[in-house]
Design an enzyme around this catalytic site. Sequence first.
Site, PDB file in Angstrom:
ATOM      1  N   ASP A 127      23.052  37.692 -10.363  1.00 39.99           N
ATOM      2  CA  ASP A 127      24.215  38.582 -10.429  1.00 39.99           C
ATOM      3  C   ASP A 127      24.995  38.444  -9.118  1.00 39.99           C
ATOM      4  O   ASP A 127      24.640  39.051  -8.111  1.00 39.99           O
ATOM      5  CB  ASP A 127      23.786  40.030 -10.650  1.00 39.99           C
ATOM      6  CG  ASP A 127      24.957  40.919 -11.032  1.00 39.99           C
ATOM      7  OD1 ASP A 127      25.383  40.870 -12.199  1.00 39.99           O
ATOM      8  OD2 ASP A 127      25.452  41.658 -10.156  1.00 39.99           O
ATOM      9  N   GLU A 129      27.901  38.605  -6.188  1.00 38.67           N
ATOM     10  CA  GLU A 129      28.958  39.464  -5.656  1.00 38.67           C
ATOM     11  C   GLU A 129      30.028  38.534  -5.105  1.00 38.67           C
ATOM     12  O   GLU A 129      29.711  37.477  -4.541  1.00 38.67           O
ATOM     13  CB  GLU A 129      28.430  40.395  -4.566  1.00 38.67           C
ATOM     14  CG  GLU A 129      27.417  41.419  -5.057  1.00 38.67           C
ATOM     15  CD  GLU A 129      27.938  42.302  -6.181  1.00 38.67           C
ATOM     16  OE1 GLU A 129      29.140  42.661  -6.147  1.00 38.67           O
ATOM     17  OE2 GLU A 129      27.163  42.627  -7.089  1.00 38.67           O
ATOM     18  N   ASP A 227      29.659  35.908 -14.407  1.00 34.90           N
ATOM     19  CA  ASP A 227      28.975  35.290 -13.268  1.00 34.90           C
ATOM     20  C   ASP A 227      29.057  33.771 -13.312  1.00 34.90           C
ATOM     21  O   ASP A 227      29.354  33.129 -12.300  1.00 34.90           O
ATOM     22  CB  ASP A 227      27.508  35.740 -13.226  1.00 34.90           C
ATOM     23  CG  ASP A 227      27.371  37.189 -12.831  1.00 34.90           C
ATOM     24  OD1 ASP A 227      27.362  37.475 -11.626  1.00 34.90           O
ATOM     25  OD2 ASP A 227      27.306  38.043 -13.730  1.00 34.90           O
ATOM     26  N   HIS A 286      26.162  47.397  -7.111  1.00 33.91           N
ATOM     27  CA  HIS A 286      27.021  46.325  -6.609  1.00 33.91           C
ATOM     28  C   HIS A 286      26.433  45.604  -5.404  1.00 33.91           C
ATOM     29  O   HIS A 286      27.134  44.815  -4.763  1.00 33.91           O
ATOM     30  CB  HIS A 286      28.436  46.824  -6.309  1.00 33.91           C
ATOM     31  CG  HIS A 286      29.119  47.409  -7.505  1.00 33.91           C
ATOM     32  ND1 HIS A 286      29.388  46.674  -8.633  1.00 33.91           N
ATOM     33  CD2 HIS A 286      29.551  48.673  -7.758  1.00 33.91           C
ATOM     34  CE1 HIS A 286      29.978  47.454  -9.529  1.00 33.91           C
ATOM     35  NE2 HIS A 286      30.075  48.668  -9.034  1.00 33.91           N
ATOM     36  N   ASP A 291      21.275  44.782  -8.145  1.00 41.14           N
ATOM     37  CA  ASP A 291      21.738  44.657  -9.530  1.00 41.14           C
ATOM     38  C   ASP A 291      20.840  43.694 -10.306  1.00 41.14           C
ATOM     39  O   ASP A 291      20.451  43.964 -11.446  1.00 41.14           O
ATOM     40  CB  ASP A 291      23.184  44.147  -9.572  1.00 41.14           C
ATOM     41  CG  ASP A 291      24.203  45.237  -9.267  1.00 41.14           C
ATOM     42  OD1 ASP A 291      23.804  46.409  -9.127  1.00 41.14           O
ATOM     43  OD2 ASP A 291      25.401  44.914  -9.157  1.00 41.14           O
TER      44      ASP A 291
END
Length: 342
Positions: A127, A129, A227, A286, A291
């Site tokens: 996941d 960022e 993603d 986040h 996550d």
Amino acid sequence: MEEQKENRPLQNTGCQEEELCGSIKNVELSAGVKRMVSGGQEDKGIHPTKPSAGDFSDPVYKEIAFANGCINRMGKDELKAKLTELKLDTRGVKDVLKKRLKNYYKKQKLKQPNDFEAYYDYICVIDFEATCEEGNTPDYIHEIIEFPIVLVNTRTMDIEETFQRYVRPELKPKLSEFCINLTGITQELVDKADTFPVVLQSVVDWMREKELGTKFKYAILTDGSWDMSKFLNMQCNVSHIKYPRFAKKWINIRKCYGNFYKVPRNQTKLTTMLEKLGLKYEGRLHCGLDDSKNIARIAIRMLQDGCELRVNERMHTGQLMNVSSSLPLEGAAIPHNPQFKK
């Protein structure tokens, strides 16, 4: 397929259904084998033949259909009591509990090995960022600033190990205040980090160390399509490297969750999925690693409930495409070193 089994019309009397519902309440496990108890006495010497997949005329499938009907009429307290008796997890909303009990009963009746369990040894939950600004325009170019991986062992149903690297953005090295507040990633963290090609090489080295794609079969799993289809695709263009082969196919857990528990798309957000399964978010929202850990918890819960998590999306010539569930199970490719575009 399961819906066909549950809803297929069967010519039986209410008496037969009542007997089967009664038998569900007397399911016992002995050395991993289920015994059906009727009238307080154990049936002996009965060894039904193993039904073939899709053979709905087989008595075993009729029993499963009747059992599903009985489970559908159970209240939440009854479901939890039965799950407790069977030493199964009692967390989750009513529909989740129904699905859990149905799959348990179905698995015991069919006594068939799970193809998924025999194929994927590991699941890599990712996941990202990425850079962002408040009110991003549709053409905003996101750069990955955190690359986390959570390694789930499908045999032990545990998180075995984690990987995390921060990434220094190149197009817009300075993070927006919105991005910092959202992700918790500070300017200092990304300033000290390597650029994406270097981090991707670290990812490949870590995956090789775990023997993913060589000794062990594995799949990538994400929370949605973005993603891989957007963030990674966009980052590869920014860094002038080819899209990595190991990330070209993945499991979109939102699709799996919605299809398995029969819920609409608006109930497949991360926090909603956790809530419906009776779980709470752990960590900081986040944060890519946190996550990923919570997504992994959902994946583990779904595996325990009998869901076959399988690749359902892929990238082809830069475009997002669906992968049909009718195709054979496939894992991710052997990780290779990043290749720069010519």
